[in-house]
Design an enzyme around this catalytic site. Structure first.
Site: not given
Ligand code: NAD
Length: 354
Positions: A221, A189, A249, A135, A245
């Site tokens: 994943d 990952k 959520d 980001y 992020d």
């Protein structure tokens, strides 16, 4: 102990009033000072994060925030949007660790879209790094380049973390787990991304400082799948900015009740910004029906993480559980057979339970 109170916009002032009443009834020694952030600050000063608020937030030990935003500011120039105030204060205070609990009280198990037996009693904490990762990484952009002999648009971002950035967020997760069940799952990952191979290496090194905490690793994943398959296997989950992020959520939606979820963002010294996970809910603002519990539970997080007052934090959380067990519900968590109450009555009930 100095607390900067920022009620904000929409339902912010209504829910903050109840949170402050809860704080005051605990009879702790606090100095509370209120300031403007978001749309209300734009209206009053032309800026979403004005100088007076910056000063107060800087001087305070903790900041309590309601919510910011609303349709009346959506067409403002970018610099005068309420959300700019939110990003501004997070950056200014150097808040790099975002703590988002996802708790589903057994009484609210029907609010989740998952089967009650999968989620009832869920209590996990997602720790997300907030200031690094893809980001913020440079270089980034969209350029026209010659790729494979053809001029075409090319979009790119850069994922990077230093080992010290990784270590400090891992430490927050390990410390938080010591206030819980001493289990940390680090999400990466590493099978594809070198940056997250470093993340895993540093997680393993940092774990040596916390021999009393059990560390496990999971690829992002799989973590996304496990969160809906068997979320109760997790205690603390720690991950980078982008994965966090998305996963935070996902985890909050497991509970189905956005009006119940608090959050904390911390700096290096446990100074924190505490706020509900929901927004300013303009559709119900001013009607006295908003659920104040996420903000009240944010006060509990503030007492736990910034002021290290586990007893007072626990008292608030127990009071909230009692109110739910009594069957009191605001509209967002109402179901047949329970008693619908407004914002003020819910606050009154928590005060009575305290
Ligand atoms: P929202 O979270 O404000 O509302 C989504 C839905 O949930 C609405 O139907 C709302 O009525 C309901 N809801 C939210 N909180 C509730 C509560 N405490 N009690 C009962 N019902 C509640 O999200 P949105 O509608 O996407 O955004 C509205 C505004 O809030 C926008 O301007 C957005 O930018 C802003 N926002 C601010 C923050 C923040 O301040 N941290 C976060 C998200 C959105």
């Amino acid at each position: 102990m100095k607390i900067c109170v920022l009620p904000g916009d929409g339902i912010g002032p209504e829910i903050m009033t109840e949170a402050v009443r809860v704080l005051q009834v605990l009879d702790l020694k606090f100095e509370l000072e209120e300031a403007l952030l978001g749309g209300c600050a734009v209206d009053a000063t032309g800026e979403p994060y004005p100088e007076a608020t910056r000063k107060l937030a800087q001087e305070a030990d903790a900041v309590l925030l309601g919510a910011v935003g609303g349709p009346q500011w959506d067409s403002n120039p970018r610099e005068q949007r309420p959300e700019r105030g939110l990003l501004g204060i997070r950056k200014h205070l150097g808040l790099f660790a975002n703590l988002r609990p996802a708790i589903l009280y057994p009484e609210l198990a029907n609010a989740s879209t998952l089967k009650p037996e999968v989620v009832a009693g869920l209590d996990i904490l997602i720790v997300r790094e907030l200031t690094g990762d893809i980001y913020f990484g440079q270089p980034r952009g969209i350029e026209t380049r010659d790729v494979d002999g053809k001029m075409q648009r090319f979009g790119f971002n850069t994922m990077h973390y230093t080992e010290s950035e990784i270590r400090r967020i891992l430490r927050v997760a390990f410390e938080a787990s010591r206030k819980r069940n001493r289990k940390v799952c680090s999400v990466d990952k590493m099978n594809v991304l070198e940056c997250t191979q470093l993340w895993r290496d540093v997680a393993i090194e940092t774990a040596l400082e916390y021999p009393d905490v059990e560390l496990s690793h999971m690829l992002v994943d799989n973590a996304a799948m496990q969160l809906v398959k068997d979320p109760k296997q997790f205690d603390v989950m720690v991950t980078g900015n982008m994965f966090g992020d998305i996963l935070s959520d996902e985890a909050s939606m497991l509970t189905g009740s956005i009006g119940m979820l608090p959050s904390a963002s911390l700096d290096e010294n446990n100074k924190g910004l505490y706020e509900p996970s929901h927004g300013s809910a303009p559709d119900i603002a001013g009607k006295g029906v908003a659920n104040p519990l996420a903000t009240i539970l944010s006060v509990a997080m503030m007492l736990r993480y910034t002021f290290a007052n586990e007893v007072a934090a626990g008292r608030i959380e127990t009071a909230v559980k009692k109110v739910l067990a009594k069957g009191l519900r605001t509209g967002d968590i109402y179901e047949t057979g329970t008693q619908k109450v407004g914002t003020r009555e819910m606050g009154d009930a928590v005060l009575a339970a305290l």
